[in-house]
Design a protein around this motif. Structure first.
Motif, PDB file in Angstrom:
ATOM      1  N   TRP A  86       0.850  -1.196   0.000  1.00  0.00           N
ATOM      2  CA  TRP A  86       0.000   0.000   0.000  1.00  0.00           C
ATOM      3  C   TRP A  86       0.877   1.234   0.000  1.00  0.00           C
ATOM      4  O   TRP A  86       1.845   1.323   0.759  1.00  0.00           O
ATOM      5  CB  TRP A  86      -0.919   0.014   1.223  1.00  0.00           C
ATOM      6  N   LEU A  87       0.537   2.174  -0.870  1.00  0.00           N
ATOM      7  CA  LEU A  87       1.170   3.487  -0.867  1.00  0.00           C
ATOM      8  C   LEU A  87       0.279   4.394  -0.030  1.00  0.00           C
ATOM      9  O   LEU A  87      -0.888   4.593  -0.341  1.00  0.00           O
ATOM     10  CB  LEU A  87       1.278   4.045  -2.288  1.00  0.00           C
ATOM     11  N   ARG A 104      -2.208  -2.377   5.426  1.00  0.00           N
ATOM     12  CA  ARG A 104      -3.211  -1.338   5.209  1.00  0.00           C
ATOM     13  C   ARG A 104      -3.902  -1.028   6.540  1.00  0.00           C
ATOM     14  O   ARG A 104      -4.947  -0.405   6.583  1.00  0.00           O
ATOM     15  CB  ARG A 104      -4.232  -1.812   4.168  1.00  0.00           C
ATOM     16  N   GLY A 105      -3.309  -1.444   7.640  1.00  0.00           N
ATOM     17  CA  GLY A 105      -3.905  -1.283   8.957  1.00  0.00           C
ATOM     18  C   GLY A 105      -3.589   0.053   9.615  1.00  0.00           C
ATOM     19  O   GLY A 105      -2.729   0.814   9.160  1.00  0.00           O
ATOM     20  N   GLY A 107      -1.959   0.710  12.133  1.00  0.00           N
ATOM     21  CA  GLY A 107      -0.602   0.839  12.657  1.00  0.00           C
ATOM     22  C   GLY A 107       0.257   1.781  11.837  1.00  0.00           C
ATOM     23  O   GLY A 107       1.143   2.460  12.363  1.00  0.00           O
ATOM     24  N   VAL A 108       0.000   1.840  10.549  1.00  0.00           N
ATOM     25  CA  VAL A 108       0.753   2.752   9.672  1.00  0.00           C
ATOM     26  C   VAL A 108       0.439   4.198  10.051  1.00  0.00           C
ATOM     27  O   VAL A 108       1.333   5.043  10.113  1.00  0.00           O
ATOM     28  CB  VAL A 108       0.436   2.486   8.188  1.00  0.00           C
ATOM     29  N   VAL A 109      -0.826   4.483  10.335  1.00  0.00           N
ATOM     30  CA  VAL A 109      -1.235   5.836  10.738  1.00  0.00           C
ATOM     31  C   VAL A 109      -0.516   6.224  12.033  1.00  0.00           C
ATOM     32  O   VAL A 109       0.025   7.329  12.149  1.00  0.00           O
ATOM     33  CB  VAL A 109      -2.768   5.911  10.916  1.00  0.00           C
ATOM     34  N   VAL A 110      -0.481   5.305  12.980  1.00  0.00           N
ATOM     35  CA  VAL A 110       0.190   5.568  14.261  1.00  0.00           C
ATOM     36  C   VAL A 110       1.696   5.707  14.053  1.00  0.00           C
ATOM     37  O   VAL A 110       2.325   6.591  14.645  1.00  0.00           O
ATOM     38  CB  VAL A 110      -0.133   4.459  15.281  1.00  0.00           C
ATOM     39  N   ASP A 111       2.281   4.878  13.196  1.00  0.00           N
ATOM     40  CA  ASP A 111       3.727   4.980  12.926  1.00  0.00           C
ATOM     41  C   ASP A 111       4.098   6.356  12.378  1.00  0.00           C
ATOM     42  O   ASP A 111       5.113   6.929  12.775  1.00  0.00           O
ATOM     43  CB  ASP A 111       4.176   3.926  11.912  1.00  0.00           C
ATOM     44  N   ILE A 112       3.286   6.879  11.473  1.00  0.00           N
ATOM     45  CA  ILE A 112       3.619   8.159  10.860  1.00  0.00           C
ATOM     46  C   ILE A 112       3.255   9.325  11.764  1.00  0.00           C
ATOM     47  O   ILE A 112       4.070  10.227  11.993  1.00  0.00           O
ATOM     48  CB  ILE A 112       2.934   8.308   9.485  1.00  0.00           C
ATOM     49  N   PHE A 126     -12.543   4.305   5.305  1.00  0.00           N
ATOM     50  CA  PHE A 126     -11.905   3.004   5.461  1.00  0.00           C
ATOM     51  C   PHE A 126     -11.757   2.681   6.947  1.00  0.00           C
ATOM     52  O   PHE A 126     -11.435   3.538   7.772  1.00  0.00           O
ATOM     53  CB  PHE A 126     -10.541   3.006   4.753  1.00  0.00           C
ATOM     54  N   LEU A 127     -12.000   1.429   7.317  1.00  0.00           N
ATOM     55  CA  LEU A 127     -12.056   1.011   8.716  1.00  0.00           C
ATOM     56  C   LEU A 127     -10.763   1.248   9.501  1.00  0.00           C
ATOM     57  O   LEU A 127     -10.815   1.436  10.711  1.00  0.00           O
ATOM     58  CB  LEU A 127     -12.455  -0.459   8.802  1.00  0.00           C
TER      59      LEU A 127
END
Length: 168
Positions: A86-87, A104-105, A107-112, A126-127
């Motif tokens: 996912w980009l 696509r979870g 966790g990516v949002v939290v990482d960034i 999106f969930l």
């Protein structure tokens, strides 16, 4: 013993990452077009050095997003060779950060953005953006997505649902 200039390195990186050319094709084209006799591994090493040099700037951009009042986020399908990925894009008026992840979870949002992001996260429906880990965050959904959903309700539902969609 030959130094390859920054423009050649930038062209090679662009061919590799934007156009999806293999290092072998990058080598062949730059050799044929410009007589640059650099091996595939040489272009890979140049790419790796470029990434290392850009890392501090990338981290500053991520930190700027973490301190911003609003961040818009979205993700789209991507390929890493034959693997699905996912980009992700995180952006506002001043800063844009991209990351490519296998996930696509949420966790990516939290990482960034960090677990303590205090601004408003604007996203589609999106969930991943509604995960429990993000419950305390301020969020806004994309108006365009909401309007499209209302149009779909109006076209596919009846009675009260249609009245609701029209009233909104």
């Amino acid at each position: 013993g030959v130094v390859v200039g920054p423009r050649a390195k930038a062209l090679a990186a662009d061919m590799k990452h934007r156009l999806g050319a293999s290092y072998g094709r990058v080598r062949a084209l730059l050799n044929d077009a410009f007589g640059l006799r650099v091996t595939r591994s040489g272009w890979y090493q140049a790419d790796t050095r470029l990434a290392q040099q850009a890392r501090p700037v990338y981290e500053e951009l991520v930190e700027a997003l973490r301190e911003s009042a609003v961040v818009h986020a979205d993700e789209t399908g991507w390929r890493i060779g034959t693997l699905s990925a996912w980009l992700w894009v995180f952006t506002n008026q001043e800063t844009t950060v991209y990351t490519i992840r296998r996930s696509r979870g949420h966790g990516v949002v939290v990482d960034i953005l960090g677990s303590e992001y205090a601004g408003i996260l604007n996203s589609d429906c999106f969930l991943a953006y509604d995960a429990k880990a993000l419950d305390d965050w301020l969020k806004q959904k994309c108006v365009g997505h909401l309007l499209r959903n209302l149009s779909e309700i109006e076209e596919s539902k009846t009675r009260g649902a249609v009245r609701f969609a029209r009233n909104v």
